[in-house]
Design an enzyme around this catalytic site. Structure first.
Site, PDB file in Angstrom:
ATOM      1  N   ASP A  31       0.865  -1.168   0.000  1.00  0.00           N
ATOM      2  CA  ASP A  31       0.000   0.000   0.000  1.00  0.00           C
ATOM      3  C   ASP A  31       0.910   1.229   0.000  1.00  0.00           C
ATOM      4  O   ASP A  31       1.715   1.419   0.905  1.00  0.00           O
ATOM      5  CB  ASP A  31      -0.909   0.012   1.245  1.00  0.00           C
ATOM      6  CG  ASP A  31      -1.903   1.148   1.179  1.00  0.00           C
ATOM      7  OD1 ASP A  31      -2.795   1.214   2.038  1.00  0.00           O
ATOM      8  OD2 ASP A  31      -1.807   1.970   0.250  1.00  0.00           O
TER       9      ASP A  31
HETATM   10  C1  GLC Z   1      -3.681   4.793  -0.133  1.00  0.00           C
HETATM   11  C2  GLC Z   1      -4.628   3.788   0.464  1.00  0.00           C
HETATM   12  C3  GLC Z   1      -4.918   2.624  -0.444  1.00  0.00           C
HETATM   13  C4  GLC Z   1      -4.875   3.099  -1.892  1.00  0.00           C
HETATM   14  C5  GLC Z   1      -3.446   3.467  -2.197  1.00  0.00           C
HETATM   15  C6  GLC Z   1      -3.277   3.996  -3.632  1.00  0.00           C
HETATM   16  O1  GLC Z   1      -2.821   5.280   0.856  1.00  0.00           O
HETATM   17  O2  GLC Z   1      -4.317   3.259   1.745  1.00  0.00           O
HETATM   18  O3  GLC Z   1      -6.187   2.098  -0.065  1.00  0.00           O
HETATM   19  O4  GLC Z   1      -5.311   2.065  -2.753  1.00  0.00           O
HETATM   20  O5  GLC Z   1      -2.924   4.407  -1.277  1.00  0.00           O
HETATM   21  O6  GLC Z   1      -3.955   5.199  -3.759  1.00  0.00           O
END
Ligand code: GLC
Length: 745
Positions: free
Chosen positions: A278
């Protein structure tokens, strides 16, 4: 639902696009191995790198050098095709790029936030919404979304509850699988299919104190019985990718946790999809104090089982060196790259990396109709005194008030990157356009936005109410008040909204309060002051027409709470599947205002409850009323003594005793009365939506294999334990007839 087929005409004279060679994975592994064998270590590491787009020239150069496997957040189909052109024609091996985006509850046509979709208890709504999102997003070249979010969420202080399917593992699993089906379609290599991503793996929703990104302390048995099941369900359903979560659990950040990424995901579940971090969660392990530097973070993430690093770049910086030092084996790299290449083959990107789209799919009438249906079914009728709703012909003038009556941006909810507020149909607009010939609509917001503390507008709203036959107050939360990083320590309505509702109630007019929010709010006072209450978790583009038809009875509410509604924030975490404890409340506890002076130390009884809030929530899980009434009779079991490999059929008669047709969600719960460890007082094991005409009775039957009652026991094995069980079939987690049965060896 009519499938929108987009003719994917490649810009190059590529062989005619066909799914056959990847649909059944025939030859897939051969293709992966052949390509892998041709790759240098640098090119392999390049595939493990996901870029957040910056300068176009820099992106082009990196793509040409084979240093990029995926890019997120490019939504211009022409830019997508330019980048694919460079990747396919100018890089040495011509490996296409995987374009990705957070498409959480719609791309252009915005559906209710996932918590609202869960409130429908209708997986078809979730599947349709995801399918429509995939058709619209793939029209801009997006082939990988970071959804479904299936974190079990039992703490409404956590803003990301909005993105979840709520507190229950069974409901989250059913809705999550439906979303995967919708996103990925019948075959991943169809140009309108988008790879799904199960997130956030795992336990993120248990952030201590509901504070986002906070540590979690989930013991293995709870992890396996509560937090992992929805992820196992979507893995078995073919979810193409997983995303590691930001949280450290018991001191180990998920991105460096080989127990979940290898032991559970790969060894136990035999998962062959791709795992992405993430955002910068790989290098955040330094901030956690789990890794000493970027090189250490890259090493720990890859060795734990991460395949692709989102945006933080430590793989590109250090993996080659780590391999040369023997700290990361090339075999580990090869396995990561296999997972990436396999996904790209399955998506058909090697046959057809380009997108030539039909932009008319965006906001297509059929899409908007499905979004309206979803919003209608997501609405939860929490109270309806004196049949205030639906409005009848006696209501000729309605006062529409509140900050959410005409809030096109906020109605869309959180995680709505590409929805456009210009397309939002608000309650005010819908009531005027759809019912303006039947009722006069007087509009006075009273409070400008949900945090607005000014009370200066309340008098005008009250004056409007006095001129009306009924008042509809739209209150709740702006979109920014839920979602990522948006934790709250107090769940009361914000600003002058409480004062607005109190003033409107004082007029004595029938007051319908409609709440649009990203989580359950502590609305006990507003419930008392209102004649009727409808809850809509941010309903999306078509929330206005949905609520308009609900208020006038063209549609009957059928939503059920996918999370428990607390009376007070202090009751949190509060959820229906709690354990009994050794001190379950008797229900006769003395509440704080009734305690006599100088009460004796033990005079209040010693049970598990709050003196100032009691034991019960404001509304239990699975709760929702209708404009009609359903009664449950004659619960029968096909057997009362079964073996662990047996199957039980439970049936109940449900009768609509009201004057209107309506839809009920019949819910099946089971309690394992005695276990090798203490067990929840009940667990959802099935549900079904049924529509009954006035006076109609339907016998609703559920078939329940005893294997569904298996859980991770004291021996840390998933098994069915003999013993006594109670089964309920009812209208929510608190109400419904029950019957006992036993599993014997
Ligand atoms: C964010 C979120 C995740 C998302 C990712 C890309 O911080 O935690 O759910 O898919 O980054 O945007």
């Amino acid at each position: 639902m009519k499938q929108f087929k987009i003719l994917s005409v490649c810009l190059l004279a590529l062989p005619f696009f066909s799914c056959s060679d990847v649909k059944t994975d025939d030859g897939l592994e051969t293709k992966v191995e052949e390509l892998l064998a041709r790759m240098t270590l640098q090119e392999k590491i390049g595939q493990m790198n996901q870029l957040s787009p910056g300068n176009a020239d820099e992106v082009a150069a990196l793509v040409k050098e084979g240093k990029v496997g995926s890019i997120l957040n490019i939504t211009d189909p022409e830019q997508v095709n330019k980048i694919q052109d460079i990747a396919v024609k100018e890089s040495r091996l011509g490996i296409p790029i995987l374009m990705s985006r957070d498409v959480i509850h719609g791309y252009k046509t915005i559906f209710p936030i996932p918590l609202g979709q869960a409130a429908t208890f209708n997986p078809q709504v979730a599947e349709d919404g995801a399918r429509i999102a995939a058709v619209e997003a793939s029209a801009d070249g997006i082939r990988w979304t970071f959804a479904p979010m299936i974190d079990i969420s039992r703490d409404a202080r956590w803003g990301r509850m909005a993105e979840s399917c709520g507190e229950d593992p069974y409901l989250s699993a059913v809705m999550g699988v439906a979303m995967v089906r919708g996103f990925q379609g019948k075959s991943l290599c169809d140009p309108t299919s988008v790879a799904a991503c199960a997130k956030h793996f795992v336990g993120y929703g248990a952030a201590e104190a509901g504070k986002d990104y906070n540590s979690t302390f989930i013991p293995e048995r709870v992890l396996r019985n509560i937090y992992l099941p929805p992820f196992e369900a979507v893995a078995k359903a073919g979810c193409a990718t997983f995303m590691t979560s930001f949280n450290d659990n018991d001191g180990i950040p998920s991105t460096g946790n080989d127990f979940i990424l290898r032991t559970v995901l790969r060894d136990e579940w035999k998962y062959d999809g791709m795992v992405v971090t993430d955002w910068a969660s790989a290098t955040e392990m330094i901030t956690h104090g789990f890794c000493s530097n970027r090189k250490d973070a890259a090493q720990r993430a890859v060795n734990a089982g991460v395949d692709m690093e989102m945006v933080s770049g430590s793989f590109m910086e250090h993996l080659e060196e780590l391999v040369s030092e023997g700290k990361v084996s090339e075999a580990t790299i090869d396995n990561a790259v296999r997972n990436i290449l396999r996904l790209k083959f399955r998506l058909g990107l090697f046959n057809n990396p380009y997108v030539q789209t039909d932009q008319s799919v965006k906001y297509a009438e059929a899409h908007l109709a499905k979004a309206k249906e979803a919003a209608e079914q997501s609405a939860i009728l929490l109270k309806n005194d004196n049949e205030t709703l639906p409005f009848t012909g006696k209501v000729r003038t309605i006062a529409v008030v509140g900050p959410m009556a005409d809030a096109p941006h906020d109605q869309l909810g959180t995680w709505c990157f590409d929805g456009e507020k210009e397309h939002t149909q608000t309650p005010l607009r819908a009531l005027r356009e759809m019912y303006g010939d039947r009722v006069q609509v007087i509009y006075e917001p009273g409070v400008a936005y949900s945090r607005d503390k000014r009370t200066s507008g309340i008098a005008a709203a009250v004056a409007a109410a006095r001129r009306a036959d009924a008042v509809v107050a739209f209150v709740g939360e702006e979109a920014i008040l839920s979602g990522e990083a948006h934790s709250l320590a107090d769940l009361n309505l914000r600003g002058a909204q409480p004062e607005l509702i109190t003033a409107l109630a004082a007029t004595g007019k029938p007051l319908v309060t409609v709440v649009m929010a990203g989580r359950p709010l502590t609305i006990g006072r507003q419930v008392e002051e209102s004649s009727s209450v409808i809850y809509m978790f941010h309903p999306g583009t078509m929330g206005g027409p949905a609520i308009a038809d609900l208020l006038f009875g063209k549609v009957v509410p059928s939503g059920k709470t996918p999370v428990t509604f607390p009376k007070m924030t202090g009751q949190i975490p509060i959820y229906y599947a709690h354990h009994h404890t050794g001190r379950a409340p008797s229900g006769h506890e003395t509440l704080i205002d009734d305690i006599p002076l100088e009460a004796g130390q033990t005079s209040l009884g010693c049970t598990s409850f709050y003196m100032d809030a009691g034991f019960d929530p404001l509304f239990p899980f699975g709760y929702g009323l209708s404009y009609t009434t359903f009664v449950y009779n004659k619960l029968t079991l096909s057997a009362t003594d079964l073996k662990a490999d047996g199957t039980l059929t439970a049936s109940v008669d449900v009768t609509n005793i009201g004057k209107r047709a309506g839809t009920e969600v019949v819910q099946l719960y089971v309690r394992d009365k005695v276990g090798s460890v203490t067990r929840p007082v009940k667990e959802l094991k099935g549900f079904r939506r049924i529509t009954l005409q006035p006076g109609e009775t339907q016998t609703v039957s559920f078939t329940l294999p005893m294997s569904e009652l298996a859980y991770w026991t004291r021996r840390m094995r998933k098994e069915v334990e003999p013993g006594e069980f109670t089964l309920w079939l009812g209208t929510n987690s608190d109400e419904g007839p029950s019957a006992d049965f036993e599993i014997t060896k």
